[in-house]
Design a protein around this motif. Structure first.
Motif, PDB file in Angstrom:
ATOM      1  N   ASP A 349      -6.218  -2.432  12.765  1.00 58.81           N
ATOM      2  CA  ASP A 349      -6.305  -0.976  12.590  1.00 58.81           C
ATOM      3  C   ASP A 349      -5.444  -0.505  11.428  1.00 58.81           C
ATOM      4  O   ASP A 349      -5.790   0.458  10.735  1.00 58.81           O
ATOM      5  CB  ASP A 349      -5.824  -0.270  13.868  1.00 58.81           C
ATOM      6  N   VAL A 350      -4.313  -1.141  11.249  1.00 53.47           N
ATOM      7  CA  VAL A 350      -3.373  -0.710  10.222  1.00 53.47           C
ATOM      8  C   VAL A 350      -2.645  -1.931   9.663  1.00 53.47           C
ATOM      9  O   VAL A 350      -2.442  -2.929  10.376  1.00 53.47           O
ATOM     10  CB  VAL A 350      -2.368   0.329  10.798  1.00 53.47           C
ATOM     11  N   VAL A 351      -2.278  -1.858   8.391  1.00 46.47           N
ATOM     12  CA  VAL A 351      -1.547  -2.940   7.726  1.00 46.47           C
ATOM     13  C   VAL A 351      -0.387  -2.338   6.940  1.00 46.47           C
ATOM     14  O   VAL A 351      -0.336  -1.125   6.708  1.00 46.47           O
ATOM     15  CB  VAL A 351      -2.450  -3.749   6.768  1.00 46.47           C
ATOM     16  N   THR A 352       0.535  -3.191   6.535  1.00 44.56           N
ATOM     17  CA  THR A 352       1.666  -2.746   5.713  1.00 44.56           C
ATOM     18  C   THR A 352       1.453  -3.157   4.263  1.00 44.56           C
ATOM     19  O   THR A 352       0.857  -4.189   3.967  1.00 44.56           O
ATOM     20  CB  THR A 352       2.979  -3.370   6.209  1.00 44.56           C
ATOM     21  N   THR A 353       1.976  -2.325   3.378  1.00 45.16           N
ATOM     22  CA  THR A 353       1.971  -2.661   1.961  1.00 45.16           C
ATOM     23  C   THR A 353       3.271  -2.178   1.321  1.00 45.16           C
ATOM     24  O   THR A 353       3.808  -1.136   1.704  1.00 45.16           O
ATOM     25  CB  THR A 353       0.770  -2.044   1.218  1.00 45.16           C
ATOM     26  N   HIS A 354       3.780  -2.964   0.368  1.00 50.48           N
ATOM     27  CA  HIS A 354       4.912  -2.511  -0.428  1.00 50.48           C
ATOM     28  C   HIS A 354       4.428  -1.449  -1.408  1.00 50.48           C
ATOM     29  O   HIS A 354       3.223  -1.254  -1.600  1.00 50.48           O
ATOM     30  CB  HIS A 354       5.522  -3.681  -1.195  1.00 50.48           C
ATOM     31  N   ALA A 355       5.370  -0.778  -2.039  1.00 48.10           N
ATOM     32  CA  ALA A 355       5.030   0.221  -3.055  1.00 48.10           C
ATOM     33  C   ALA A 355       5.250  -0.319  -4.467  1.00 48.10           C
ATOM     34  O   ALA A 355       4.923   0.356  -5.443  1.00 48.10           O
ATOM     35  CB  ALA A 355       5.873   1.482  -2.856  1.00 48.10           C
ATOM     36  N   VAL A 356       5.792  -1.535  -4.591  1.00 48.67           N
ATOM     37  CA  VAL A 356       6.189  -2.050  -5.901  1.00 48.67           C
ATOM     38  C   VAL A 356       5.023  -2.203  -6.862  1.00 48.67           C
ATOM     39  O   VAL A 356       5.191  -2.092  -8.084  1.00 48.67           O
ATOM     40  CB  VAL A 356       6.922  -3.405  -5.761  1.00 48.67           C
ATOM     41  N   GLN A 357       3.819  -2.449  -6.331  1.00 47.51           N
ATOM     42  CA  GLN A 357       2.674  -2.658  -7.215  1.00 47.51           C
ATOM     43  C   GLN A 357       2.113  -1.363  -7.776  1.00 47.51           C
ATOM     44  O   GLN A 357       1.278  -1.376  -8.665  1.00 47.51           O
ATOM     45  CB  GLN A 357       1.580  -3.460  -6.501  1.00 47.51           C
ATOM     46  N   GLY A 358       2.566  -0.225  -7.254  1.00 48.72           N
ATOM     47  CA  GLY A 358       2.171   1.058  -7.815  1.00 48.72           C
ATOM     48  C   GLY A 358       0.929   1.644  -7.190  1.00 48.72           C
ATOM     49  O   GLY A 358       0.126   0.951  -6.556  1.00 48.72           O
ATOM     50  N   VAL A 359       0.775   2.930  -7.409  1.00 44.02           N
ATOM     51  CA  VAL A 359      -0.293   3.682  -6.756  1.00 44.02           C
ATOM     52  C   VAL A 359      -1.683   3.181  -7.126  1.00 44.02           C
ATOM     53  O   VAL A 359      -2.594   3.148  -6.300  1.00 44.02           O
ATOM     54  CB  VAL A 359      -0.147   5.192  -7.066  1.00 44.02           C
ATOM     55  N   ASP A 360      -1.883   2.746  -8.359  1.00 48.65           N
ATOM     56  CA  ASP A 360      -3.215   2.325  -8.803  1.00 48.65           C
ATOM     57  C   ASP A 360      -3.666   1.027  -8.159  1.00 48.65           C
ATOM     58  O   ASP A 360      -4.870   0.731  -8.128  1.00 48.65           O
ATOM     59  CB  ASP A 360      -3.246   2.176 -10.323  1.00 48.65           C
ATOM     60  N   SER A 361      -2.732   0.247  -7.660  1.00 46.45           N
ATOM     61  CA  SER A 361      -3.086  -0.994  -6.974  1.00 46.45           C
ATOM     62  C   SER A 361      -3.095  -0.836  -5.461  1.00 46.45           C
ATOM     63  O   SER A 361      -3.409  -1.774  -4.741  1.00 46.45           O
ATOM     64  CB  SER A 361      -2.100  -2.112  -7.360  1.00 46.45           C
ATOM     65  N   ILE A 362      -2.728   0.348  -4.997  1.00 47.68           N
ATOM     66  CA  ILE A 362      -2.678   0.586  -3.551  1.00 47.68           C
ATOM     67  C   ILE A 362      -3.809   1.500  -3.111  1.00 47.68           C
ATOM     68  O   ILE A 362      -4.638   1.142  -2.268  1.00 47.68           O
ATOM     69  CB  ILE A 362      -1.324   1.217  -3.150  1.00 47.68           C
ATOM     70  N   VAL A 363      -3.852   2.685  -3.675  1.00 43.92           N
ATOM     71  CA  VAL A 363      -4.709   3.747  -3.145  1.00 43.92           C
ATOM     72  C   VAL A 363      -6.206   3.438  -3.244  1.00 43.92           C
ATOM     73  O   VAL A 363      -6.916   3.495  -2.229  1.00 43.92           O
ATOM     74  CB  VAL A 363      -4.368   5.089  -3.815  1.00 43.92           C
ATOM     75  N   PRO A 364      -6.751   3.088  -4.428  1.00 44.93           N
ATOM     76  CA  PRO A 364      -8.211   2.883  -4.497  1.00 44.93           C
ATOM     77  C   PRO A 364      -8.694   1.748  -3.607  1.00 44.93           C
ATOM     78  O   PRO A 364      -9.752   1.868  -2.970  1.00 44.93           O
ATOM     79  CB  PRO A 364      -8.445   2.561  -5.979  1.00 44.93           C
ATOM     80  N   VAL A 365      -7.919   0.682  -3.535  1.00 41.76           N
ATOM     81  CA  VAL A 365      -8.344  -0.489  -2.766  1.00 41.76           C
ATOM     82  C   VAL A 365      -8.393  -0.175  -1.281  1.00 41.76           C
ATOM     83  O   VAL A 365      -9.409  -0.399  -0.604  1.00 41.76           O
ATOM     84  CB  VAL A 365      -7.384  -1.679  -3.018  1.00 41.76           C
ATOM     85  N   PHE A 366      -7.319   0.359  -0.754  1.00 38.49           N
ATOM     86  CA  PHE A 366      -7.284   0.639   0.678  1.00 38.49           C
ATOM     87  C   PHE A 366      -8.245   1.761   1.054  1.00 38.49           C
ATOM     88  O   PHE A 366      -8.850   1.734   2.134  1.00 38.49           O
ATOM     89  CB  PHE A 366      -5.859   0.952   1.125  1.00 38.49           C
ATOM     90  N   ARG A 367      -8.397   2.748   0.189  1.00 37.08           N
ATOM     91  CA  ARG A 367      -9.334   3.834   0.484  1.00 37.08           C
ATOM     92  C   ARG A 367     -10.759   3.294   0.609  1.00 37.08           C
ATOM     93  O   ARG A 367     -11.534   3.742   1.468  1.00 37.08           O
ATOM     94  CB  ARG A 367      -9.249   4.902  -0.600  1.00 37.08           C
ATOM     95  N   GLU A 368     -11.093   2.304  -0.216  1.00 40.16           N
ATOM     96  CA  GLU A 368     -12.428   1.702  -0.175  1.00 40.16           C
ATOM     97  C   GLU A 368     -12.718   1.091   1.195  1.00 40.16           C
ATOM     98  O   GLU A 368     -13.821   1.229   1.739  1.00 40.16           O
ATOM     99  CB  GLU A 368     -12.521   0.631  -1.264  1.00 40.16           C
ATOM    100  N   PHE A 369     -11.732   0.423   1.773  1.00 36.37           N
ATOM    101  CA  PHE A 369     -11.922  -0.208   3.077  1.00 36.37           C
ATOM    102  C   PHE A 369     -11.848   0.809   4.214  1.00 36.37           C
ATOM    103  O   PHE A 369     -12.644   0.757   5.161  1.00 36.37           O
ATOM    104  CB  PHE A 369     -10.869  -1.302   3.288  1.00 36.37           C
ATOM    105  N   ILE A 370     -10.877   1.722   4.135  1.00 37.87           N
ATOM    106  CA  ILE A 370     -10.673   2.688   5.215  1.00 37.87           C
ATOM    107  C   ILE A 370     -11.865   3.625   5.363  1.00 37.87           C
ATOM    108  O   ILE A 370     -12.214   4.036   6.475  1.00 37.87           O
ATOM    109  CB  ILE A 370      -9.366   3.466   4.965  1.00 37.87           C
ATOM    110  N   ASN A 371     -12.518   3.945   4.259  1.00 38.52           N
ATOM    111  CA  ASN A 371     -13.682   4.843   4.303  1.00 38.52           C
ATOM    112  C   ASN A 371     -14.988   4.121   4.607  1.00 38.52           C
ATOM    113  O   ASN A 371     -16.045   4.755   4.683  1.00 38.52           O
ATOM    114  CB  ASN A 371     -13.808   5.593   2.973  1.00 38.52           C
ATOM    115  N   ASN A 372     -14.925   2.807   4.777  1.00 38.04           N
ATOM    116  CA  ASN A 372     -16.137   2.017   5.037  1.00 38.04           C
ATOM    117  C   ASN A 372     -16.228   1.720   6.532  1.00 38.04           C
ATOM    118  O   ASN A 372     -15.404   0.986   7.075  1.00 38.04           O
ATOM    119  CB  ASN A 372     -16.080   0.709   4.245  1.00 38.04           C
TER     120      ASN A 372
END
Length: 501
Positions: A349-372
């Motif tokens: 249901d939920v996973v953890t991610t660091h913030a070190v990779q930056g917003v561009d490597s976090i937000v689009p990827v996870f949004r793609e899965f969460i909205n599917n």
């Protein structure tokens, strides 16, 4: 600090206010001349509150609570001009819903020529709201003016008593002083967060002729100081019902509904390495927790059959599945990890991610899965602070960046892994590791603190407990113990408000 430490235990509202005041630069250090002519190495500039609406509201809430608790009878509220007028306005209009009276320095030479503006009648009893009390002179002037107009004022509610003789002088004149803080409380807080050192403490005590013989601090553990986990934000924590209404995250709606239904804010971390061990513990823990945390990459016999059984248990026993994968790579690699051999996005249901990779490597990827809808994955917990000694996540700039990413993407970031509340948004849940009722640390750098500190002081929402339960010979008894303690801490302030009303 080497000086003898005295202990004070302020309530949650005081702690929140003082932390917010520090962040808003209310406390200034240098060389200042007070209204009384006295020299001071500290200046508490409460007018800074006016530039921070959340601080102004929280301060006024504190004043209002103090008025209510005093049980003083009154028909109107007078703001001592001019620094207390904004607070008096909010207290009178927003919280206590009483007429606001304004005392002029001198009567108008035109119009009504009133000295006191507002709705009142001769013989009315009113209360005064003041920001800072030093000698009490300004208050006595207002009291005299009110008396000349036929009003009775014997009670004053202030933010800060500087302990410079004002309380005693007012008492001699028949006026009672109630204060949110005195100088000792303020200095105890500043010492506890290392905003002042022993030398500064001594200089302030000497300059203001205070009567403190020792350095006094709030009760903050050495572990908390080491972890640098004082909250970034001090906005009051709202009730679960209000937060459920605020959140736009389907995952948080689900979690909060589980919390309310089970009277639980407990997540169990099961760091076993075999599927049989994990499933056996899940069956025991399921009725008492809102989440089960696993590390898929340490399970030696991981299989699709295991995740199917885990999902079935989660559906039947009503908890969410949390895979503590701690993603920290490029967006493309994260995609491959979510859909790779462990197929994490399909069962977690939920996973953890660091913030070190930056917003561009976090937000689009996870949004793609969460909205599917083809994937179970519903949210992300952003790692803002860890409980291990010397963790680099405790660098404030890192944590601030993590907060910014989360605050701007609350549709996918449902919470933080943190040691303390760090965002002002009530719809983001704060999950905290490092909680143990019986131990303080282990041999690998893990540091623990108690439930009260994690929830009441550091304002977290969900406690993550591991070995305190999984290493016990009686895990169910420990689960019940942790659930009860954590839930009582989370709902304590809310229940106190209900009882008071």
């Amino acid at each position: 600090m080497n000086a003898l430490i005295g202990r004070t235990r302020p309530d949650a509202l005081q702690r929140n206010l003082l932390r917010k005041m520090l962040a808003s630069q209310v406390f200034k250090f240098g060389e200042f001349t007070l209204k009384s002519g006295q020299k001071s190495p500290i200046y508490i500039d409460l007018r800074e509150c006016f530039g921070h609406s959340d601080l102004l509201i929280l301060m006024s809430e504190g004043l209002s609570s103090m008025v209510t608790e005093s049980r003083v009878e009154y028909s109107g509220i007078v703001g001592v001009p001019y620094g207390a007028l904004p607070h008096a306005s909010v207290v009178a209009g927003l919280y206590l819903q009483k007429p606001l009276l304004i005392v002029r320095k001198e009567a108008k030479a035109y119009g009504t020529k009133k000295l006191i503006e507002g709705l009142y009648q001769q013989g009315d009893r009113v209360i005064l709201v003041e920001d800072v009390v030093t000698t009490g002179g300004s208050i006595l002037e207002v009291v005299e003016t009110l008396k000349n107009e036929g009003l009775v004022a014997t009670d004053v509610f202030c933010i800060l008593d500087r302990e410079q003789g004002g309380r005693e002088r007012l008492k001699e004149a028949g006026v009672n002083l109630y204060s949110l803080f005195n100088m000792e409380t303020v200095m105890a807080f500043l010492a506890s967060v290392n905003a002042i050192n022993d030398q500064q403490w001594a200089e302030i005590v000497k300059a203001l002729n205070l009567k403190y013989e020792t350095v006094s601090r709030f009760e903050v553990s050495k572990e908390e100081e080491d972890l640098n986990v004082l909250p970034f934000t001090n906005a009051g924590r709202t009730s679960l019902q209000e937060r459920e209404a605020l959140t736009t995250s389907p995952l948080n709606h689900k979690i909060i509904s589980f919390m309310k239904k089970k009277s639980s804010n407990l997540c169990l971390a099961i760091d076993y390495t075999t599927t049989e061990q994990i499933l056996q513990m899940v069956e025991k823990a399921g009725p008492f927790v809102v989440a089960i945390k696993v590390h898929s990459d340490i399970i030696t016999d991981f299989s699709e059959s295991f995740t199917q059984q885990l999902v079935q248990l989660a559906n039947n026993l009503e908890f969410i599945i949390f895979d503590d994968r701690k993603f920290a790579d490029t967006g493309n690699t994260t995609k491959l990890q979510l859909t790779g051999p462990f197929k994490i996005a399909e069962w977690a249901d939920v996973v953890t991610t660091h913030a070190v990779q930056g917003v561009d490597s976090i937000v689009p990827v996870f949004r793609e899965f969460i909205n599917n809808p083809a994937y179970r994955l519903s949210g992300v917990l952003l790692i803002a602070q860890l409980s291990t000694k010397g963790s680099l996540t405790n660098i404030h700039e890192y944590t601030k960046k993590a907060v910014q990413i989360a605050d701007e993407n609350r549709d996918i970031v449902s919470g933080f892994i943190t040691q303390t509340r760090i965002s002002e948004f009530s719809d983001i849940l704060n999950w905290t590791p490092g909680v143990n009722l019986d131990a303080k640390n282990d041999s690998t750098g893990q540091q623990w603190r108690g439930v009260e500190q994690a929830i009441e002081i550091q304002q977290n929402d969900i406690v993550i407990v591991g070995r305190g339960v999984t290493s016990s010979k009686e895990p169910i008894q420990q689960l019940k113990r942790y659930r009860q303690t954590a839930w009582e801490s989370l709902t304590k302030e809310e229940n106190e408000k209900i009882d008071h009303n």
